[in-house]
Design an enzyme around this catalytic site. Sequence first.
Site, mmCIF file in Angstrom:
data_model
loop_
_atom_site.group_PDB
_atom_site.id
_atom_site.type_symbol
_atom_site.label_atom_id
_atom_site.label_comp_id
_atom_site.label_asym_id
_atom_site.label_seq_id
_atom_site.Cartn_x
_atom_site.Cartn_y
_atom_site.Cartn_z
ATOM 1 C CG ASP A 161 -2.252 0.726 0.924
ATOM 2 O OD1 ASP A 161 -2.191 1.905 0.535
ATOM 3 O OD2 ASP A 161 -3.325 0.112 1.082
ATOM 4 C CG HIS A 210 -4.663 2.425 -1.970
ATOM 5 N ND1 HIS A 210 -4.617 3.170 -0.821
ATOM 6 C CD2 HIS A 210 -5.984 2.302 -2.288
ATOM 7 C CE1 HIS A 210 -5.865 3.481 -0.454
ATOM 8 N NE2 HIS A 210 -6.710 2.975 -1.325
ATOM 9 C CD GLU A 265 -10.322 4.068 -0.821
ATOM 10 O OE1 GLU A 265 -11.083 4.826 -0.207
ATOM 11 O OE2 GLU A 265 -9.310 3.546 -0.310
ATOM 12 C CE1 TYR A 356 -14.088 -2.731 5.127
ATOM 13 C CE2 TYR A 356 -12.794 -0.725 5.294
ATOM 14 C CZ TYR A 356 -13.242 -1.803 4.556
ATOM 15 O OH TYR A 356 -12.825 -1.952 3.257
ATOM 16 C CD1 TRP A 403 -9.501 -1.060 6.645
ATOM 17 C CD2 TRP A 403 -7.727 -1.288 5.314
ATOM 18 N NE1 TRP A 403 -9.919 -1.641 5.470
ATOM 19 C CE2 TRP A 403 -8.858 -1.787 4.642
ATOM 20 C CE3 TRP A 403 -6.487 -1.321 4.667
ATOM 21 C CZ2 TRP A 403 -8.784 -2.329 3.352
ATOM 22 C CZ3 TRP A 403 -6.423 -1.856 3.380
ATOM 23 C CH2 TRP A 403 -7.556 -2.352 2.750
ATOM 24 C CB THR A 404 -2.549 -1.146 10.626
ATOM 25 O OG1 THR A 404 -1.778 -1.120 9.416
ATOM 26 C CG2 THR A 404 -3.119 -2.532 10.851
HETATM 27 C C1 ACM Z 1 -10.725 -0.213 1.207
HETATM 28 O O1 ACM Z 1 -11.139 -0.098 2.376
HETATM 29 N N1 ACM Z 1 -10.186 0.818 0.583
HETATM 30 C C2 ACM Z 1 -10.837 -1.457 0.485
#
Ligand code: ACM
Length: 627
Positions: A161, A210, A265, A356, A403-404
């Site tokens: 990323d 990304h 994105e 999430y 996600w971190t």
């Molecule tokens: C994402 O949360 N951008 C897949």
Amino acid sequence: MRPSFIAAALATLLLSCSPKPESVEKVLTPTPLSIDMAEGTCRFSKAAVRNTIINNTEGHALGKIEKNRNQAYFLRITRDSIIAEACTPVGLFYAQQTLAQLRDAYGETLPCMEITDAPRFAYRGVMLDVSRHFFDKDCIKRQLKLWAKYKINRFHWHLTDGIAWRIEMKGYPELTANVEHYTPEDIREVLDLADSLHIEVIPEIEMFGHSEEVWKVYPHLFCTENERTSEYCIGKESVFTFLEDVLSQTMEMFDSEYIHIGGDEAYKGHWAKCPDCQRRMRENGLKNTDELQSWGIGRISHFINSKGHKMIGWDEILEGGLAPGAVVMSWRGLDGGIAAAAAGHEVIMTPGRYCYINNSQDDPRFEPVSQGGYLPLKQVYEYDPAMGIENEEYVMGVQVNLWTEYVATQKHLEYMLYPRSFALAEIGWSMNERKNWESFHARALKAVESAEAMGYNCFDLKAEKGERTTPQWISDPEVNLALGKDVTIANPYHKQYSASGESTLTDGKFGSWECGKGWLGFLECDTDIVVDLGEEKEISEVMASYGQWYTLWIWMPSSVRFSFSQDGVNFEPGGEVLNTVDTEDMIPSFAEFKWNGNTKARYVRIEGLVRRDEAGAWLFTDEIAIR
Ligand code: ACM
Ligand code: ZN
């Protein structure tokens, strides 16, 4: 003693010697398809244990299982034997996990029973982002071990990323030169463990967005070499040479059925201006940049298929047309999954609202900084992965994503993962009619205790505070003069944060810990609100409630002005209350701005002033109350 009393006493004695049958339901997570209790108990150390792979399921309990039979198992505990049967080693492995949970609960003396079990969905996954922050192989291995106990069977490893590329690649040393990363030996070690735990590891190599970390070292692969950008150039052949090479190495290393290529994105603005991308579009008759992206993803998909693997992408891969055979990971909501399933594609559901787990799981004022949302255990648990989808057959499964950006340590990582990953395990495995929140909550408490005893750092579920509540007087029609009254708003609120419209502000209920529920959001403008009380009233207090989520660029108003009117045209200033909340604080805040005094009015105007120094600044308000 009367005989009936003796009989009752005997029965009580007998019952207290053997565990109550229904208590098994409170032991196993995920809850199995069926449990049949039998008389008696089994001394584990004395029992003969037999594990058998069944080749012919005719007449066998497993024969009745139609879906995911390759993960199904049958477990029979009698007074002197324990029999585990399955069609595959995976099934036998799950029988062992179930037996281990029974041993944890009952120790040496197991109640006799028969369990026939199979998962509702083939895919029960957890995604970890190791780009934003790096988590070493030992940290990953710890998590795999715990997931396996709950029959989680996919690890989606978000390896690349914008912050860093985390996997060593032959021929591209620059990708990992200055960052913590995994060596091929590290990867091998994780894969070997995952194999033994029957967890498939799905690597993600992110494209076409990304990818700033690649731009930093190979800017020639982007439309603009001199301007930092996230998106690879789809016009340049060298980009596909690079991507196919790193994908080949990845497929060779992982040999997983599925390869994830990201796809989310991407900003398409550069492609619209880049001569290489424009040429690509002309040559292939592509009408717009959606189709250009789709063409690029299609080419990558074809490449992955040619090597004997299948492609997964985030739901943006639907834009401009979906590649044949591609699996869609639906994250922006349910729509991507619904559309892909309707088109006959397999989907993995991971909608932000339920999955999430980078969002706070409790009152965010007392939680670590997070992305800004609120996702308590119960909300994960309540999600049905087939929600909204007509043909459940296309739902391969469900996944939670961590996600971190704000998660830097193993302790924090585990805190976010547990117990919410246990809920994922159950929604992915157990049938809807076998799900029960109270039962699961009790089991989750025990699962937390058990994980903590093994050294994992879990969220303290027993101290959960829960959703935001409203002060009593605000919902009391005898006290709150504004309750249910008409509201006029001068500057429009954003359509994405519109709750129930104007009436949100006088519904007698505070919004959620998260700004997406029960709040009105105003982008780059003041809130200018008038409440009509219907007739002139005596007023001693006006309260306007606002929220601040720094990580979402939502700040407290710098001040709130109150004014009063009899006719709704001419307003008398009542006073201005300055904000006292620290606007640099990343932890969310909730504040009641109050005017107190003595006046009479029919109309009350409340103006919250937005920060002038910040483009993209939001104001969020959820309630006005007057007494
Ligand atoms: C994402 O949360 N951008 C897949
Ligand atoms: Zn380009």
